[in-house]
Design a protein around this motif. Structure first.
Motif, PDB file in Angstrom:
ATOM      1  N   LYS A 262       6.430  20.460  -4.449  1.00 44.58           N
ATOM      2  CA  LYS A 262       6.665  20.219  -3.043  1.00 44.58           C
ATOM      3  C   LYS A 262       5.703  19.154  -2.505  1.00 44.58           C
ATOM      4  O   LYS A 262       6.089  18.315  -1.694  1.00 44.58           O
ATOM      5  CB  LYS A 262       6.503  21.536  -2.282  1.00 44.58           C
ATOM      6  N   TRP A 263       4.447  19.184  -2.940  1.00 44.71           N
ATOM      7  CA  TRP A 263       3.454  18.221  -2.490  1.00 44.71           C
ATOM      8  C   TRP A 263       3.790  16.807  -2.956  1.00 44.71           C
ATOM      9  O   TRP A 263       3.591  15.840  -2.226  1.00 44.71           O
ATOM     10  CB  TRP A 263       2.061  18.609  -2.990  1.00 44.71           C
ATOM     11  N   VAL A 264       4.307  16.687  -4.144  1.00 42.48           N
ATOM     12  CA  VAL A 264       4.671  15.374  -4.671  1.00 42.48           C
ATOM     13  C   VAL A 264       5.789  14.772  -3.823  1.00 42.48           C
ATOM     14  O   VAL A 264       5.772  13.586  -3.481  1.00 42.48           O
ATOM     15  CB  VAL A 264       5.096  15.483  -6.155  1.00 42.48           C
ATOM     16  N   THR A 265       6.764  15.596  -3.451  1.00 39.71           N
ATOM     17  CA  THR A 265       7.862  15.126  -2.619  1.00 39.71           C
ATOM     18  C   THR A 265       7.354  14.686  -1.245  1.00 39.71           C
ATOM     19  O   THR A 265       7.782  13.658  -0.717  1.00 39.71           O
ATOM     20  CB  THR A 265       8.920  16.241  -2.452  1.00 39.71           C
TER      21      THR A 265
ATOM     22  N   SER B  86       7.483  10.879   0.096  1.00 37.92           N
ATOM     23  CA  SER B  86       8.212  10.633   1.347  1.00 37.92           C
ATOM     24  C   SER B  86       7.334   9.879   2.344  1.00 37.92           C
ATOM     25  O   SER B  86       7.792   8.940   3.017  1.00 37.92           O
ATOM     26  CB  SER B  86       8.675  11.947   1.969  1.00 37.92           C
ATOM     27  N   VAL B  87       6.067  10.255   2.459  1.00 38.93           N
ATOM     28  CA  VAL B  87       5.147   9.567   3.364  1.00 38.93           C
ATOM     29  C   VAL B  87       4.947   8.123   2.896  1.00 38.93           C
ATOM     30  O   VAL B  87       4.940   7.190   3.711  1.00 38.93           O
ATOM     31  CB  VAL B  87       3.803  10.326   3.447  1.00 38.93           C
TER      32      VAL B  87
ATOM     33  N   CYS C 227       5.858   4.702   4.979  1.00 34.97           N
ATOM     34  CA  CYS C 227       4.870   3.641   5.214  1.00 34.97           C
ATOM     35  C   CYS C 227       5.397   2.292   4.743  1.00 34.97           C
ATOM     36  O   CYS C 227       5.248   1.277   5.435  1.00 34.97           O
ATOM     37  CB  CYS C 227       3.564   3.965   4.511  1.00 34.97           C
ATOM     38  N   PHE C 228       6.014   2.270   3.580  1.00 35.49           N
ATOM     39  CA  PHE C 228       6.558   1.014   3.069  1.00 35.49           C
ATOM     40  C   PHE C 228       7.719   0.523   3.918  1.00 35.49           C
ATOM     41  O   PHE C 228       7.849  -0.684   4.170  1.00 35.49           O
ATOM     42  CB  PHE C 228       7.003   1.154   1.619  1.00 35.49           C
ATOM     43  N   GLN C 229       8.559   1.408   4.382  1.00 36.13           N
ATOM     44  CA  GLN C 229       9.672   1.027   5.243  1.00 36.13           C
ATOM     45  C   GLN C 229       9.163   0.483   6.576  1.00 36.13           C
ATOM     46  O   GLN C 229       9.715  -0.472   7.104  1.00 36.13           O
ATOM     47  CB  GLN C 229      10.614   2.211   5.477  1.00 36.13           C
TER      48      GLN C 229
END
Length: 90
Positions: A2-5, A9-10, A14-16
């Motif tokens: 769950k932490w990896v997801t 996602s964060v 940030c890249f978007q």
């Protein structure tokens, strides 16, 4: 897992964000295109001016007619035997 997801996602957000709103974004790219078009127009004007000046320099270095014309127009030069008429508007 769950932490990896969450971390991925964060990172994606940030890249978007930088893609759409940061330096080098789509809007920044469009602004740069507009500035490029303006600069190319200004460069064309300067190129034409430089060509005109180069032609004038060539005339001055190789021909006596250009020198005589400048002397007549700017300095009021009159050759011997010529009569000079000056018309003044009222």
């Amino acid at each position: 897992m769950k932490w990896v997801t969450v971390i991925l996602s964060v990172a994606l957000v940030c890249f978007q964000y930088s893609l759409w709103f940061g330096k080098g974004s789509w809007s920044d790219r469009e602004n740069t295109k507009e500035q490029l078009a303006l600069q190319e127009g200004e460069n064309q004007t300067l190129i034409l001016r430089n060509q005109f000046l180069a032609a004038e320099v060539d005339d001055l270095t190789h021909g006596q007619e250009a020198i005589a014309e400048i002397a007549r127009v700017e300095l009021g030069y009159v050759r011997e035997g010529e009569t000079f008429y000056r018309l003044i508007d009222r």
